[in-house]
Structures are given as C-alpha cells and as structure tokens.
Design a protein around this motif. Structure first.
Motif, mmCIF file in Angstrom:
data_model
loop_
_atom_site.group_PDB
_atom_site.id
_atom_site.type_symbol
_atom_site.label_atom_id
_atom_site.label_comp_id
_atom_site.label_asym_id
_atom_site.label_seq_id
_atom_site.Cartn_x
_atom_site.Cartn_y
_atom_site.Cartn_z
ATOM 1 N N ILE A 104 -2.785 61.131 30.211
ATOM 2 C CA ILE A 104 -2.020 60.356 29.219
ATOM 3 C C ILE A 104 -2.946 60.026 28.045
ATOM 4 C CG2 ILE A 104 -0.839 58.177 28.750
ATOM 5 C CD1 ILE A 104 0.810 59.265 30.830
ATOM 6 N N ASP A 105 -2.534 60.426 26.839
ATOM 7 C CA ASP A 105 -3.370 60.162 25.676
ATOM 8 C C ASP A 105 -2.581 59.573 24.512
ATOM 9 O OD1 ASP A 105 -1.897 62.330 25.005
ATOM 10 O OD2 ASP A 105 -3.596 63.635 24.508
ATOM 11 N N ARG A 106 -1.304 59.239 24.756
ATOM 12 C CA ARG A 106 -0.506 58.583 23.722
ATOM 13 C C ARG A 106 0.685 57.903 24.378
ATOM 14 N NH1 ARG A 106 0.143 63.950 24.181
ATOM 15 N NH2 ARG A 106 2.169 64.926 23.804
ATOM 16 N N PHE A 107 1.159 56.848 23.719
ATOM 17 C CA PHE A 107 2.246 56.076 24.326
ATOM 18 C C PHE A 107 3.511 56.904 24.435
ATOM 19 C CE2 PHE A 107 5.536 52.588 24.074
ATOM 20 C CZ PHE A 107 5.379 52.194 25.387
ATOM 21 N N LYS A 108 3.753 57.751 23.451
ATOM 22 C CA LYS A 108 4.993 58.521 23.447
ATOM 23 C C LYS A 108 5.142 59.358 24.727
ATOM 24 C CE LYS A 108 7.369 62.175 21.022
ATOM 25 N NZ LYS A 108 6.918 63.489 20.590
ATOM 26 N N ILE A 109 4.069 59.968 25.178
ATOM 27 C CA ILE A 109 4.171 60.816 26.378
ATOM 28 C C ILE A 109 4.375 59.921 27.613
ATOM 29 C CG2 ILE A 109 1.728 61.075 27.081
ATOM 30 C CD1 ILE A 109 3.893 64.105 26.639
ATOM 31 N N ALA A 110 3.772 58.752 27.606
ATOM 32 C CA ALA A 110 3.973 57.820 28.724
ATOM 33 C C ALA A 110 5.434 57.367 28.777
ATOM 34 C CB ALA A 110 3.049 56.614 28.564
ATOM 35 N N GLN A 111 5.996 57.064 27.613
ATOM 36 C CA GLN A 111 7.406 56.646 27.547
ATOM 37 C C GLN A 111 8.336 57.734 28.061
ATOM 38 O OE1 GLN A 111 7.657 55.540 23.376
ATOM 39 N NE2 GLN A 111 8.769 53.690 23.975
ATOM 40 N N ARG A 112 8.070 58.962 27.649
ATOM 41 C CA ARG A 112 8.915 60.070 28.109
ATOM 42 C C ARG A 112 8.824 60.218 29.630
ATOM 43 N NH1 ARG A 112 10.749 63.995 24.360
ATOM 44 N NH2 ARG A 112 10.876 65.481 26.083
ATOM 45 N N LEU A 113 7.612 60.178 30.163
ATOM 46 C CA LEU A 113 7.441 60.309 31.613
ATOM 47 C C LEU A 113 8.149 59.166 32.339
ATOM 48 C CD1 LEU A 113 3.674 61.322 31.595
ATOM 49 C CD2 LEU A 113 5.543 62.762 32.439
ATOM 50 N N ASN A 114 8.057 57.974 31.784
ATOM 51 C CA ASN A 114 8.735 56.813 32.385
ATOM 52 C C ASN A 114 10.248 57.015 32.405
ATOM 53 O OD1 ASN A 114 8.775 53.854 33.205
ATOM 54 N ND2 ASN A 114 10.083 53.845 31.387
ATOM 55 N N ASP A 115 10.789 57.459 31.270
ATOM 56 C CA ASP A 115 12.244 57.632 31.170
ATOM 57 C C ASP A 115 12.724 58.776 32.054
ATOM 58 O OD1 ASP A 115 12.087 55.619 29.353
ATOM 59 O OD2 ASP A 115 12.347 56.888 27.580
ATOM 60 N N GLN A 116 11.864 59.774 32.270
ATOM 61 C CA GLN A 116 12.283 60.968 33.003
ATOM 62 C C GLN A 116 11.958 60.904 34.498
ATOM 63 O OE1 GLN A 116 10.041 63.557 30.486
ATOM 64 N NE2 GLN A 116 11.789 64.061 29.168
ATOM 65 N N ARG A 117 11.199 59.905 34.931
ATOM 66 C CA ARG A 117 10.855 59.809 36.344
ATOM 67 C C ARG A 117 12.106 59.425 37.135
ATOM 68 N NH1 ARG A 117 7.055 61.817 39.727
ATOM 69 N NH2 ARG A 117 6.453 60.382 41.389
ATOM 70 N N PRO A 118 12.526 60.254 38.093
ATOM 71 C CA PRO A 118 13.711 59.894 38.877
ATOM 72 C C PRO A 118 13.451 58.598 39.649
ATOM 73 C CG PRO A 118 13.118 62.205 39.207
ATOM 74 C CD PRO A 118 11.971 61.556 38.481
ATOM 75 N N THR A 119 14.422 57.685 39.645
ATOM 76 C CA THR A 119 14.207 56.402 40.322
ATOM 77 C C THR A 119 14.185 56.574 41.838
ATOM 78 O OG1 THR A 119 16.542 56.010 39.961
ATOM 79 C CG2 THR A 119 15.014 54.815 38.537
ATOM 80 N N SER A 120 14.657 57.735 42.312
ATOM 81 C CA SER A 120 14.588 58.005 43.759
ATOM 82 C C SER A 120 13.165 58.318 44.207
ATOM 83 C CB SER A 120 15.493 59.185 44.097
ATOM 84 O OG SER A 120 15.073 60.327 43.367
ATOM 85 N N MET A 121 12.287 58.597 43.250
ATOM 86 C CA MET A 121 10.903 58.931 43.618
ATOM 87 C C MET A 121 10.032 57.684 43.477
ATOM 88 S SD MET A 121 10.405 62.616 41.691
ATOM 89 C CE MET A 121 8.851 63.121 42.446
ATOM 90 N N ALA A 122 8.864 57.718 44.128
ATOM 91 C CA ALA A 122 7.882 56.652 43.924
ATOM 92 C C ALA A 122 7.467 56.661 42.451
ATOM 93 C CB ALA A 122 6.665 56.903 44.813
ATOM 94 N N LYS A 123 6.920 55.532 41.992
ATOM 95 C CA LYS A 123 6.413 55.495 40.620
ATOM 96 C C LYS A 123 5.394 56.611 40.414
ATOM 97 C CE LYS A 123 6.876 50.525 40.108
ATOM 98 N NZ LYS A 123 6.322 49.314 39.490
ATOM 99 N N LEU A 124 5.345 57.138 39.202
ATOM 100 C CA LEU A 124 4.345 58.162 38.876
ATOM 101 C C LEU A 124 3.007 57.465 38.617
ATOM 102 C CD1 LEU A 124 3.765 61.188 38.131
ATOM 103 C CD2 LEU A 124 4.376 60.574 35.767
ATOM 104 N N ASN A 125 1.991 57.844 39.365
ATOM 105 C CA ASN A 125 0.640 57.312 39.137
ATOM 106 C C ASN A 125 0.074 57.950 37.880
ATOM 107 O OD1 ASN A 125 0.009 55.738 41.686
ATOM 108 N ND2 ASN A 125 0.676 57.710 42.533
ATOM 109 N N VAL A 126 -0.442 57.141 36.960
ATOM 110 C CA VAL A 126 -0.965 57.720 35.720
ATOM 111 C C VAL A 126 -2.366 57.205 35.405
ATOM 112 C CG1 VAL A 126 1.354 58.061 34.747
ATOM 113 C CG2 VAL A 126 0.068 55.991 34.154
#
Ligand SMILES: *Cc1c(COP(=O)(O)O)cnc(C)c1O
Length: 233
Positions: A104-126
């Motif tokens: 992760i090197d910018r907020f925009k990519i973190a936001q996209r990953l957050n929005d796209q992470r399925p809620t059925s999965m565990a949180k994405l470790n970053v």
C-alpha cells in the motif's frame, strides 16, 4: 540439484542461527516463500515440506495459483501475500483472493481494497510500503508520510493495518543493509506507541535476510533461495 525441501530446511536453519546470535525468538519470524513465476508443482513441493505462506507479485498469476490450490488442496490452510506493485484496475482481484497486501503506497488503493473486500472474508491484512532508501525509481512512500497514511487507513473497516514493508536498494555490504533496515524498525517503533497492534515488519530477501532479522524483521520474503533463479519470458 537441491530440492525445494532441502532449500527450505537450509533457510530455516539459517533463520535459527541468526536469531540465536541476535537473541530473538525464531517463532517471531515468518518465512514467506516467494513463488512468482514458479509453477504450481514447485509450490506443491514446498507445501509438502510444510510451507504454508506464499508471496506473489503478479495479480493474475497469483489468483490462478490460489484457485488451483483451493480446488486441489481444499483443506490445507494456505496464506497468500500480494507483494508486487498494484494498479488500481486490478485491486478487486487482490481484495477478493489474497490474505495480505504488502505494498500500500497511497490512500486511494487502500480505499479501493476496503470497498472491494467481500464482507464474508476476514479483513485484509495490509502493510504500508516505505521507500526507505529514497530511491526515485522505487515505489513506496517516504518515511515522513507514513504517519498520515496510517491515520487514513485506520478509518477503513475492512482492512487490518499490520505494519510496514520495504524493498531497499540492492546493497551487498551488511552494515549498510543493517543501517537501512534499522530505520524501518525505528519507524515502526514510533508508530507502535500510538498503535500497538501494528506488529509486522516485512523486510529481508534472499541476499539481505540476515541484516533484516537483526533489525527486527517479522516477515522475510524469500524466493530464489527456495525455488532457484527466476527466468522471465
Ligand atoms: C521477488 C521478490 C522477493 C524475493 O526475492 P529473492 O531475491 O528471490 O529472494 C521478495 N520481495 C519482493 C517484493 C519481491 O518482488
């Protein structure tokens, strides 16, 4: 020729020796086998030797391997780390398939990953990638920008910020490697006073693993020393 199993054993005994010297617990260092460009049969050999954590650099290739092992070894608890540079238009595949994202090197990519992470999965470790050698060509953010990005990422509910990652400039001198890795350790220490749950320093590759461990690495990413040299087409 050495087998993948031989190589893994050799790396583990090397980690053991280094930790004895610097008085660290070897169980605090996770070995990630970097399998980019390597076929699934070599990965299977590593799994058979007990290796469960793998790192991939290319989204499509990584997802294919993840799906392969989900089908063929459904009961083996593998952990997949995305360690390459990520373009925004491929973030969804990382969010839907990987367990860790190191770059992760910018907020925009973190936001996209957050929005796209399925809620059925565990949180994405970053992890936040830090450009610790101040290289113009390398990705990652500069050390003085890390605190702000940390605050921003902590607002995202589907991500779990675990720490920092770096790929320093290639350097063969141990003391110089150690100097750079120590700056990473100091940076993580300074964050830990506010955010004690940040527990991960992803640093150390085949040629600088020792300095990384001495400086406090908790995840070493080893490719060549396990799977042999890579051939790019
Ligand atoms: C390829 C790669 C590695 C592994 O490097 P080796 O020198 O083969 O051990 C580790 N980390 C990252 C980010 C990589 O791209």
């Amino acid at each position: 020729m050495n087998t993948v199993r031989d190589n893994l054993l050799a790396i583990k005994s090397k980690i053991q020796k280094i930790t004895e010297k610097c008085e660290r617990d070897p169980n605090t260092i996770e070995l990630i086998a970097v399998s980019k460009t390597k076929p699934v049969d070599l990965i299977k050999q590593a799994i058979d030797a007990g290796q469960l954590s793998f790192g991939e650099n290319y989204v499509q290739e990584g997802v294919e391997k993840i799906q392969h092992f989900k089908q063929n070894l459904p009961n083996t608890p593998l952990t997949w780390h995305f360690i390459g540079p990520l373009q925004s238009n491929k973030s969804k595949l990382v969010a839907e398939h990987f367990d860790w994202m190191h770059t992760i090197d910018r907020f925009k990519i973190a936001q996209r990953l957050n929005d796209q992470r399925p809620t059925s999965m565990a949180k994405l470790n970053v992890l936040i990638q830090v450009n610790i050698s101040h290289e113009a060509s390398k990705s990652g953010i500069l050390p003085d920008q890390v605190a702000d990005l940390t605050k921003q990422i902590l607002t995202l509910p589907n991500l779990k910020l675990r720490g920092l990652m770096a790929i320093p400039e290639i350097e063969n001198d141990f003391d110089k490697q150690l100097h750079v890795f120590t700056k990473m350790q100091e940076l993580l220490n300074s964050l830990q006073s506010d955010y004690p749950f940040m527990d991960t320093l992803s640093m150390g590759m085949s040629n600088d693993m020792k300095a990384a461990i001495v400086a406090g690495s908790t995840m070493v990413r080893i490719g060549t020393a396990i799977f042999g040299a890579r051939q790019y087409l």
